[in-house]
Design a protein around this motif. Structure first.
Motif, PDB file in Angstrom:
ATOM      1  N   THR A  54       0.924  -1.068  -0.022  1.00  0.00           N
ATOM      2  CA  THR A  54       0.106  -0.022  -0.027  1.00  0.00           C
ATOM      3  C   THR A  54       0.842   1.205   0.101  1.00  0.00           C
ATOM      4  N   VAL A  55       0.546   2.156  -0.735  1.00  0.00           N
ATOM      5  CA  VAL A  55       1.100   3.437  -0.885  1.00  0.00           C
ATOM      6  C   VAL A  55       0.163   4.829  -0.180  1.00  0.00           C
ATOM      7  N   VAL A  56       0.688   5.321   0.984  1.00  0.00           N
ATOM      8  CA  VAL A  56      -0.322   6.331   1.511  1.00  0.00           C
ATOM      9  C   VAL A  56       0.324   7.806   1.586  1.00  0.00           C
ATOM     10  N   VAL A  57      -0.229   8.606   1.041  1.00  0.00           N
ATOM     11  CA  VAL A  57       0.209  10.204   1.071  1.00  0.00           C
ATOM     12  C   VAL A  57      -0.422  11.047   2.069  1.00  0.00           C
ATOM     13  N   HIS A  95       1.818  13.880 -15.508  1.00  0.00           N
ATOM     14  CA  HIS A  95       2.326  12.906 -16.122  1.00  0.00           C
ATOM     15  C   HIS A  95       2.189  11.891 -14.667  1.00  0.00           C
ATOM     16  N   LEU A  96       2.715  12.599 -13.775  1.00  0.00           N
ATOM     17  CA  LEU A  96       2.397  12.040 -12.279  1.00  0.00           C
ATOM     18  C   LEU A  96       1.074  11.721 -11.813  1.00  0.00           C
ATOM     19  N   ASN A  97       0.239  12.949 -12.286  1.00  0.00           N
ATOM     20  CA  ASN A  97      -1.186  12.646 -12.017  1.00  0.00           C
ATOM     21  C   ASN A  97      -1.769  11.485 -12.740  1.00  0.00           C
ATOM     22  N   ALA A  98      -1.498  11.285 -13.982  1.00  0.00           N
ATOM     23  CA  ALA A  98      -1.969  10.019 -14.839  1.00  0.00           C
ATOM     24  C   ALA A  98      -1.424   8.807 -14.070  1.00  0.00           C
ATOM     25  N   ARG A  99      -0.220   8.735 -13.773  1.00  0.00           N
ATOM     26  CA  ARG A  99       0.257   7.777 -13.181  1.00  0.00           C
ATOM     27  C   ARG A  99      -0.145   7.254 -11.912  1.00  0.00           C
ATOM     28  N   ILE A 100      -0.742   8.172 -10.963  1.00  0.00           N
ATOM     29  CA  ILE A 100      -1.525   7.774  -9.681  1.00  0.00           C
ATOM     30  C   ILE A 100      -2.872   7.273 -10.088  1.00  0.00           C
ATOM     31  N   ALA A 101      -3.263   7.819 -11.130  1.00  0.00           N
ATOM     32  CA  ALA A 101      -4.773   7.040 -11.591  1.00  0.00           C
ATOM     33  C   ALA A 101      -4.533   5.649 -11.985  1.00  0.00           C
ATOM     34  N   HIS A 102      -3.244   5.470 -12.427  1.00  0.00           N
ATOM     35  CA  HIS A 102      -3.328   3.927 -12.774  1.00  0.00           C
ATOM     36  C   HIS A 102      -2.032   3.026 -12.022  1.00  0.00           C
ATOM     37  N   TYR A 103      -1.861   3.607 -10.918  1.00  0.00           N
ATOM     38  CA  TYR A 103      -0.999   2.920 -10.048  1.00  0.00           C
ATOM     39  C   TYR A 103      -1.450   1.434  -9.719  1.00  0.00           C
ATOM     40  N   PRO A 104      -0.687   0.373  -9.826  1.00  0.00           N
ATOM     41  CA  PRO A 104      -1.259  -1.048  -9.644  1.00  0.00           C
ATOM     42  C   PRO A 104      -1.269  -1.442  -8.162  1.00  0.00           C
ATOM     43  N   LYS A 105      -1.068  -0.698  -7.022  1.00  0.00           N
ATOM     44  CA  LYS A 105      -1.240  -0.884  -5.746  1.00  0.00           C
ATOM     45  C   LYS A 105      -2.149   0.004  -5.210  1.00  0.00           C
ATOM     46  N   PRO A 106      -2.805  -0.149  -4.060  1.00  0.00           N
ATOM     47  CA  PRO A 106      -3.597   0.614  -3.532  1.00  0.00           C
ATOM     48  C   PRO A 106      -2.773   1.965  -3.082  1.00  0.00           C
ATOM     49  N   TYR A 107      -3.480   3.170  -3.456  1.00  0.00           N
ATOM     50  CA  TYR A 107      -2.809   4.286  -3.212  1.00  0.00           C
ATOM     51  C   TYR A 107      -3.705   5.162  -2.384  1.00  0.00           C
ATOM     52  N   ALA A 124      -6.753  13.119  -5.186  1.00  0.00           N
ATOM     53  CA  ALA A 124      -8.125  12.710  -5.808  1.00  0.00           C
ATOM     54  C   ALA A 124      -8.128  11.667  -7.029  1.00  0.00           C
ATOM     55  N   HIS A 125      -6.747  11.436  -7.575  1.00  0.00           N
ATOM     56  CA  HIS A 125      -6.727  10.541  -8.645  1.00  0.00           C
ATOM     57  C   HIS A 125      -6.425   9.179  -8.279  1.00  0.00           C
ATOM     58  N   GLY A 126      -6.333   8.977  -6.823  1.00  0.00           N
ATOM     59  CA  GLY A 126      -5.997   7.719  -6.001  1.00  0.00           C
ATOM     60  C   GLY A 126      -7.333   6.929  -5.884  1.00  0.00           C
ATOM     61  N   ASP A 127      -7.029   5.686  -5.650  1.00  0.00           N
ATOM     62  CA  ASP A 127      -8.253   4.832  -5.442  1.00  0.00           C
ATOM     63  C   ASP A 127      -8.750   4.591  -4.309  1.00  0.00           C
ATOM     64  N   ILE A 128      -8.110   5.171  -3.212  1.00  0.00           N
ATOM     65  CA  ILE A 128      -8.758   5.206  -1.867  1.00  0.00           C
ATOM     66  C   ILE A 128      -8.743   6.758  -1.182  1.00  0.00           C
TER      67      ILE A 128
END
Length: 353
Positions: A54-57, A95-107, A124-128
Protein backbone atom coordinates in the motif's frame (compact mmCIF):
# COMPACT_ATOMS: atom_id res chain seq x y z
CA UNK A 1 15.52 5.12 -1.15
CA UNK A 2 17.04 7.43 1.47
CA UNK A 3 15.54 10.90 1.84
CA UNK A 4 16.86 13.33 4.48
CA UNK A 5 14.47 14.62 7.13
CA UNK A 6 14.55 18.15 5.71
CA UNK A 7 13.58 16.97 2.22
CA UNK A 8 10.33 18.39 0.76
CA UNK A 9 8.92 14.85 0.55
CA UNK A 10 9.59 12.39 3.36
CA UNK A 11 9.65 8.71 2.47
CA UNK A 12 9.28 5.97 5.05
CA UNK A 13 8.11 2.39 5.49
CA UNK A 14 5.78 1.01 8.16
CA UNK A 15 5.06 -2.66 7.74
CA UNK A 16 3.22 -3.35 4.52
CA UNK A 17 2.69 0.39 3.84
CA UNK A 18 5.04 2.90 2.23
CA UNK A 19 4.47 6.55 3.07
CA UNK A 20 4.90 9.80 1.15
CA UNK A 21 4.69 12.85 3.41
CA UNK A 22 4.61 16.23 1.67
CA UNK A 23 6.99 18.20 3.87
CA UNK A 24 6.75 21.94 3.33
CA UNK A 25 4.39 22.80 6.21
CA UNK A 26 5.31 26.49 6.27
CA UNK A 27 4.13 26.69 2.64
CA UNK A 28 1.15 24.43 3.41
CA UNK A 29 3.00 21.68 1.55
CA UNK A 30 2.72 23.44 -1.81
CA UNK A 31 4.07 21.19 -4.55
CA UNK A 32 7.13 22.18 -6.57
CA UNK A 33 9.04 20.45 -9.36
CA UNK A 34 11.49 18.75 -7.00
CA UNK A 35 8.63 17.21 -5.04
CA UNK A 36 7.07 15.79 -8.19
CA UNK A 37 10.37 14.08 -8.98
CA UNK A 38 10.72 12.65 -5.48
CA UNK A 39 7.19 11.24 -5.50
CA UNK A 40 7.61 9.76 -8.96
CA UNK A 41 10.92 8.13 -8.04
CA UNK A 42 9.41 6.57 -4.89
CA UNK A 43 6.42 5.24 -6.83
CA UNK A 44 8.77 3.64 -9.34
CA UNK A 45 10.73 1.91 -6.58
CA UNK A 46 7.65 0.70 -4.73
CA UNK A 47 5.84 -0.51 -7.83
CA UNK A 48 8.48 -3.22 -8.20
CA UNK A 49 8.94 -3.96 -4.48
CA UNK A 50 6.82 -6.94 -3.45
CA UNK A 51 7.09 -6.00 0.22
CA UNK A 52 5.17 -2.76 -0.42
CA UNK A 53 1.45 -3.49 -0.57
CA UNK A 54 0.00 0.00 0.00
CA UNK A 55 1.14 3.57 -0.69
CA UNK A 56 -0.09 6.35 1.62
CA UNK A 57 0.21 10.08 0.90
CA UNK A 58 -0.25 12.71 3.62
CA UNK A 59 0.89 16.21 4.53
CA UNK A 60 3.24 17.43 7.27
CA UNK A 61 1.95 19.90 9.83
CA UNK A 62 -1.54 20.55 11.12
CA UNK A 63 -3.12 22.59 8.34
CA UNK A 64 -3.62 20.21 5.46
CA UNK A 65 -2.38 17.85 2.80
CA UNK A 66 -1.44 20.48 0.21
CA UNK A 67 -2.55 23.99 -0.75
CA UNK A 68 -1.64 23.47 -4.41
CA UNK A 69 1.29 24.10 -6.67
CA UNK A 70 4.07 26.51 -5.71
CA UNK A 71 2.18 29.42 -7.20
CA UNK A 72 4.73 32.06 -6.19
CA UNK A 73 7.42 30.31 -8.23
CA UNK A 74 5.10 30.04 -11.23
CA UNK A 75 4.13 33.71 -10.83
CA UNK A 76 7.79 34.78 -10.81
CA UNK A 77 8.48 32.68 -13.89
CA UNK A 78 5.53 34.22 -15.72
CA UNK A 79 6.47 37.75 -14.67
CA UNK A 80 10.26 37.63 -15.03
CA UNK A 81 11.06 34.55 -17.11
CA UNK A 82 9.88 32.87 -20.30
CA UNK A 83 7.58 30.34 -18.63
CA UNK A 84 9.72 27.32 -19.48
CA UNK A 85 10.33 26.37 -15.85
CA UNK A 86 6.58 26.31 -15.20
CA UNK A 87 5.64 24.33 -18.29
CA UNK A 88 8.38 21.80 -17.54
CA UNK A 89 7.00 21.49 -14.01
CA UNK A 90 3.46 20.97 -15.29
CA UNK A 91 4.61 18.40 -17.82
CA UNK A 92 6.07 16.23 -15.07
CA UNK A 93 3.25 16.96 -12.63
CA UNK A 94 0.51 15.99 -15.09
CA UNK A 95 2.36 12.78 -15.98
CA UNK A 96 2.46 12.04 -12.24
CA UNK A 97 -1.30 12.69 -11.94
CA UNK A 98 -1.94 10.14 -14.68
CA UNK A 99 0.44 7.67 -13.05
CA UNK A 100 -1.37 7.92 -9.72
CA UNK A 101 -4.67 7.15 -11.45
CA UNK A 102 -3.24 3.91 -12.85
CA UNK A 103 -0.94 2.90 -10.00
CA UNK A 104 -1.09 -0.89 -9.60
CA UNK A 105 -1.11 -0.89 -5.79
CA UNK A 106 -3.64 0.70 -3.42
CA UNK A 107 -2.90 4.43 -3.24
CA UNK A 108 -4.40 5.90 -0.07
CA UNK A 109 -4.69 9.70 0.10
CA UNK A 110 -5.33 11.35 3.47
CA UNK A 111 -7.16 14.49 2.36
CA UNK A 112 -7.20 16.02 5.84
CA UNK A 113 -7.34 19.81 6.14
CA UNK A 114 -6.70 21.99 3.09
CA UNK A 115 -6.55 20.17 -0.25
CA UNK A 116 -6.49 22.52 -3.22
CA UNK A 117 -5.23 22.63 -6.79
CA UNK A 118 -2.13 20.47 -7.03
CA UNK A 119 -3.14 18.86 -3.74
CA UNK A 120 -6.24 17.53 -5.49
CA UNK A 121 -4.01 16.25 -8.28
CA UNK A 122 -1.79 14.23 -5.95
CA UNK A 123 -4.71 12.78 -4.00
CA UNK A 124 -8.03 12.64 -5.83
CA UNK A 125 -6.76 10.44 -8.67
CA UNK A 126 -5.93 7.74 -6.13
CA UNK A 127 -8.23 4.79 -5.56
CA UNK A 128 -8.77 5.22 -1.79
CA UNK A 129 -9.38 8.87 -0.89
CA UNK A 130 -10.04 9.76 2.76
CA UNK A 131 -11.64 13.01 3.94
CA UNK A 132 -12.19 14.22 7.50
CA UNK A 133 -14.27 16.87 9.23
CA UNK A 134 -11.32 19.22 8.69
CA UNK A 135 -11.16 18.75 4.90
CA UNK A 136 -11.50 21.82 2.70
CA UNK A 137 -11.27 20.77 -0.93
CA UNK A 138 -11.20 23.20 -3.85
CA UNK A 139 -9.97 24.00 -7.32
CA UNK A 140 -9.68 27.80 -6.78
CA UNK A 141 -7.79 28.74 -9.94
CA UNK A 142 -10.29 31.20 -11.46
CA UNK A 143 -9.64 33.47 -8.46
CA UNK A 144 -5.99 33.90 -9.47
CA UNK A 145 -6.56 34.30 -13.19
CA UNK A 146 -5.73 30.69 -13.98
CA UNK A 147 -7.70 27.53 -14.85
CA UNK A 148 -8.30 24.21 -13.05
CA UNK A 149 -5.58 21.73 -14.01
CA UNK A 150 -3.90 18.53 -12.62
CA UNK A 151 -6.89 16.61 -13.99
CA UNK A 152 -9.31 18.79 -12.04
CA UNK A 153 -11.58 19.43 -15.01
CA UNK A 154 -11.76 15.65 -15.57
CA UNK A 155 -12.84 15.05 -11.98
CA UNK A 156 -15.31 17.93 -11.88
CA UNK A 157 -16.80 17.04 -15.26
CA UNK A 158 -17.87 13.71 -13.73
CA UNK A 159 -19.59 15.24 -10.68
CA UNK A 160 -23.40 14.87 -10.54
CA UNK A 161 -25.34 17.32 -12.67
CA UNK A 162 -23.71 20.72 -12.84
CA UNK A 163 -22.07 20.63 -9.41
CA UNK A 164 -18.63 20.25 -10.97
CA UNK A 165 -19.22 23.18 -13.32
CA UNK A 166 -20.17 25.32 -10.35
CA UNK A 167 -17.11 24.33 -8.34
CA UNK A 168 -14.78 24.87 -11.30
CA UNK A 169 -16.10 28.35 -12.08
CA UNK A 170 -16.46 29.66 -8.52
CA UNK A 171 -13.53 27.91 -6.83
CA UNK A 172 -15.72 27.24 -3.79
CA UNK A 173 -14.26 25.23 -0.90
CA UNK A 174 -16.23 22.13 0.04
CA UNK A 175 -16.19 19.87 3.08
CA UNK A 176 -16.18 16.11 3.44
CA UNK A 177 -19.84 15.44 2.67
CA UNK A 178 -19.77 17.46 -0.53
CA UNK A 179 -16.42 16.00 -1.59
CA UNK A 180 -17.99 12.54 -1.34
CA UNK A 181 -21.08 13.69 -3.23
CA UNK A 182 -18.98 15.14 -6.04
CA UNK A 183 -16.79 12.05 -6.41
CA UNK A 184 -13.62 13.71 -5.12
CA UNK A 185 -13.35 11.33 -2.15
CA UNK A 186 -14.40 7.81 -1.17
CA UNK A 187 -14.53 7.57 2.63
CA UNK A 188 -14.99 9.75 5.69
CA UNK A 189 -12.74 9.08 8.68
CA UNK A 190 -12.74 11.42 11.70
CA UNK A 191 -9.38 13.14 12.06
CA UNK A 192 -8.81 11.74 15.54
CA UNK A 193 -9.00 8.23 14.05
CA UNK A 194 -6.22 8.84 11.50
CA UNK A 195 -3.39 7.59 13.78
CA UNK A 196 -5.24 4.31 14.32
CA UNK A 197 -5.92 4.06 10.59
CA UNK A 198 -2.23 4.54 9.83
CA UNK A 199 -1.34 1.84 12.34
CA UNK A 200 -3.79 -0.58 10.72
CA UNK A 201 -2.46 0.17 7.23
CA UNK A 202 0.88 -1.23 8.41
CA UNK A 203 -0.64 -4.65 9.07
CA UNK A 204 -3.86 -4.98 7.06
CA UNK A 205 -4.91 -4.75 3.42
CA UNK A 206 -5.74 -1.11 2.67
CA UNK A 207 -9.47 -1.56 2.17
CA UNK A 208 -9.82 -3.62 5.35
CA UNK A 209 -7.97 -0.96 7.34
CA UNK A 210 -10.14 1.83 5.98
CA UNK A 211 -13.33 -0.13 6.60
CA UNK A 212 -12.46 -0.29 10.31
CA UNK A 213 -12.48 3.47 10.65
CA UNK A 214 -14.85 4.83 7.98
CA UNK A 215 -17.96 6.56 9.30
CA UNK A 216 -20.94 8.37 7.76
CA UNK A 217 -19.89 11.84 6.67
CA UNK A 218 -21.44 15.04 7.99
CA UNK A 219 -24.08 16.32 5.58
CA UNK A 220 -22.86 18.85 3.03
CA UNK A 221 -24.71 21.78 1.51
CA UNK A 222 -24.61 21.01 -2.20
CA UNK A 223 -27.29 18.30 -2.32
CA UNK A 224 -29.97 20.75 -1.17
CA UNK A 225 -28.73 23.32 -3.69
CA UNK A 226 -28.59 20.85 -6.57
CA UNK A 227 -31.87 21.96 -8.24
CA UNK A 228 -30.86 25.57 -8.79
CA UNK A 229 -27.24 24.65 -9.41
CA UNK A 230 -28.24 22.31 -12.24
CA UNK A 231 -30.76 24.76 -13.68
CA UNK A 232 -28.41 27.74 -13.67
CA UNK A 233 -25.07 26.18 -14.54
CA UNK A 234 -26.50 24.25 -17.49
CA UNK A 235 -26.64 27.51 -19.45
CA UNK A 236 -24.60 27.78 -22.63
CA UNK A 237 -22.58 30.82 -21.58
CA UNK A 238 -21.05 32.32 -18.45
CA UNK A 239 -23.19 35.44 -18.92
CA UNK A 240 -26.36 33.34 -19.00
CA UNK A 241 -25.25 31.38 -15.92
CA UNK A 242 -24.88 34.66 -14.01
CA UNK A 243 -28.25 35.92 -15.26
CA UNK A 244 -30.01 32.74 -14.18
CA UNK A 245 -28.37 32.83 -10.76
CA UNK A 246 -29.39 36.44 -10.19
CA UNK A 247 -32.95 35.78 -11.36
CA UNK A 248 -33.47 32.59 -9.39
CA UNK A 249 -34.57 34.10 -6.10
CA UNK A 250 -32.62 31.87 -3.72
CA UNK A 251 -30.17 34.03 -1.72
CA UNK A 252 -27.51 31.32 -2.08
CA UNK A 253 -27.84 31.50 -5.87
CA UNK A 254 -27.33 35.27 -5.78
CA UNK A 255 -24.28 34.85 -3.54
CA UNK A 256 -22.89 32.32 -6.00
CA UNK A 257 -23.36 34.82 -8.84
CA UNK A 258 -21.48 37.46 -6.87
CA UNK A 259 -18.68 34.98 -6.18
CA UNK A 260 -18.43 34.11 -9.86
CA UNK A 261 -18.38 37.78 -10.89
CA UNK A 262 -15.35 38.34 -8.65
CA UNK A 263 -13.26 35.83 -10.61
CA UNK A 264 -11.17 36.50 -13.71
CA UNK A 265 -13.66 36.83 -16.59
CA UNK A 266 -11.21 35.19 -18.98
CA UNK A 267 -10.57 32.32 -16.58
CA UNK A 268 -14.29 31.78 -16.01
CA UNK A 269 -15.05 31.53 -19.72
CA UNK A 270 -12.07 29.31 -20.49
CA UNK A 271 -12.88 27.07 -17.51
CA UNK A 272 -16.49 26.66 -18.62
CA UNK A 273 -15.28 25.57 -22.06
CA UNK A 274 -12.67 23.25 -20.51
CA UNK A 275 -15.17 21.44 -18.29
CA UNK A 276 -17.66 21.01 -21.14
CA UNK A 277 -14.94 19.66 -23.42
CA UNK A 278 -13.62 17.39 -20.66
CA UNK A 279 -16.99 15.63 -20.55
CA UNK A 280 -16.73 14.85 -24.24
CA UNK A 281 -13.07 13.80 -24.05
CA UNK A 282 -13.73 11.19 -21.40
CA UNK A 283 -10.27 9.89 -20.47
CA UNK A 284 -8.05 11.53 -17.86
CA UNK A 285 -5.10 11.47 -20.26
CA UNK A 286 -6.95 13.34 -23.00
CA UNK A 287 -8.14 15.90 -20.45
CA UNK A 288 -4.62 16.38 -19.09
CA UNK A 289 -3.45 17.02 -22.65
CA UNK A 290 -6.14 19.68 -22.95
CA UNK A 291 -5.28 21.20 -19.58
CA UNK A 292 -1.63 21.44 -20.57
CA UNK A 293 -2.53 23.46 -23.67
CA UNK A 294 -4.81 25.72 -21.65
CA UNK A 295 -2.27 26.19 -18.86
CA UNK A 296 0.54 27.09 -21.26
CA UNK A 297 -1.59 29.88 -22.71
CA UNK A 298 -3.08 31.04 -19.40
CA UNK A 299 0.41 31.39 -17.93
CA UNK A 300 1.00 34.36 -20.21
CA UNK A 301 -2.36 36.04 -19.71
CA UNK A 302 -2.15 39.30 -17.73
CA UNK A 303 -4.78 38.03 -15.30
CA UNK A 304 -2.49 35.33 -13.92
CA UNK A 305 0.29 37.61 -12.69
CA UNK A 306 -2.29 40.11 -11.49
CA UNK A 307 -4.41 37.48 -9.74
CA UNK A 308 -1.48 36.01 -7.83
CA UNK A 309 -0.35 39.51 -6.89
CA UNK A 310 -3.77 40.40 -5.50
CA UNK A 311 -4.55 37.14 -3.74
CA UNK A 312 -1.17 35.75 -2.67
CA UNK A 313 1.56 38.40 -2.70
CA UNK A 314 0.05 41.80 -1.84
CA UNK A 315 -3.17 40.21 -0.53
CA UNK A 316 -5.20 43.33 -1.24
CA UNK A 317 -7.93 41.09 -2.76
CA UNK A 318 -8.51 43.72 -5.44
CA UNK A 319 -7.40 42.19 -8.74
CA UNK A 320 -7.63 44.38 -11.82
CA UNK A 321 -8.76 41.91 -14.45
CA UNK A 322 -8.19 42.48 -18.15
CA UNK A 323 -10.70 42.26 -19.77
CA UNK A 324 -12.79 43.47 -16.85
CA UNK A 325 -16.11 41.83 -17.71
CA UNK A 326 -17.41 38.57 -19.12
CA UNK A 327 -18.94 40.39 -22.08
CA UNK A 328 -15.51 41.67 -23.13
CA UNK A 329 -14.03 38.16 -23.38
CA UNK A 330 -14.58 36.99 -26.96
CA UNK A 331 -15.01 33.51 -28.34
CA UNK A 332 -11.62 33.91 -30.01
CA UNK A 333 -10.05 34.76 -26.64
CA UNK A 334 -11.37 31.46 -25.30
CA UNK A 335 -10.57 29.35 -28.35
CA UNK A 336 -6.89 30.27 -28.48
CA UNK A 337 -6.38 28.43 -25.17
CA UNK A 338 -7.24 25.12 -26.83
CA UNK A 339 -5.01 25.39 -29.91
CA UNK A 340 -2.48 22.57 -30.43
CA UNK A 341 1.05 23.23 -29.17
CA UNK A 342 2.88 21.35 -31.91
CA UNK A 343 6.05 19.70 -30.67
CA UNK A 344 5.37 20.96 -27.13
CA UNK A 345 2.28 18.75 -26.68
CA UNK A 346 2.07 16.77 -23.45
CA UNK A 347 1.40 13.53 -25.29
CA UNK A 348 -0.61 11.59 -22.72
CA UNK A 349 -3.75 11.18 -24.81
CA UNK A 350 -4.86 7.70 -25.69
CA UNK A 351 -3.26 5.98 -22.70
CA UNK A 352 -5.59 3.48 -21.09
CA UNK A 353 -3.35 1.70 -18.58
Amino acid sequence: MHVPDEAPVLVRRDGRAAHLVLNRPRALNAINHAMVGLVDRALTEWEHDDTVETVVVSGAGERGLCAGGDIRAVHDDARDGDGTASTDFWRDEYHLNARIAHYPKPYVALMDGIVMGGGVGISAHGDIRIVTERSRVAMPETGIGFVPDVGGTHLLAQAPGELGTRLALTGEHIGAGDALLCGLADHYVPSDALPALLADLATLPARDAVARHARPAPEGVLAAQRPWTDACFAADSAEEIVARLLDHGDPAAKETAETLLGKSPTSVKVTLAAVRRARALGSLEDVLDQEYRVSCVALHNPDFVEGVRAQVIDKDRQPRWSPRTLAEVTDADVERHFAPLGERELGLGGRTS
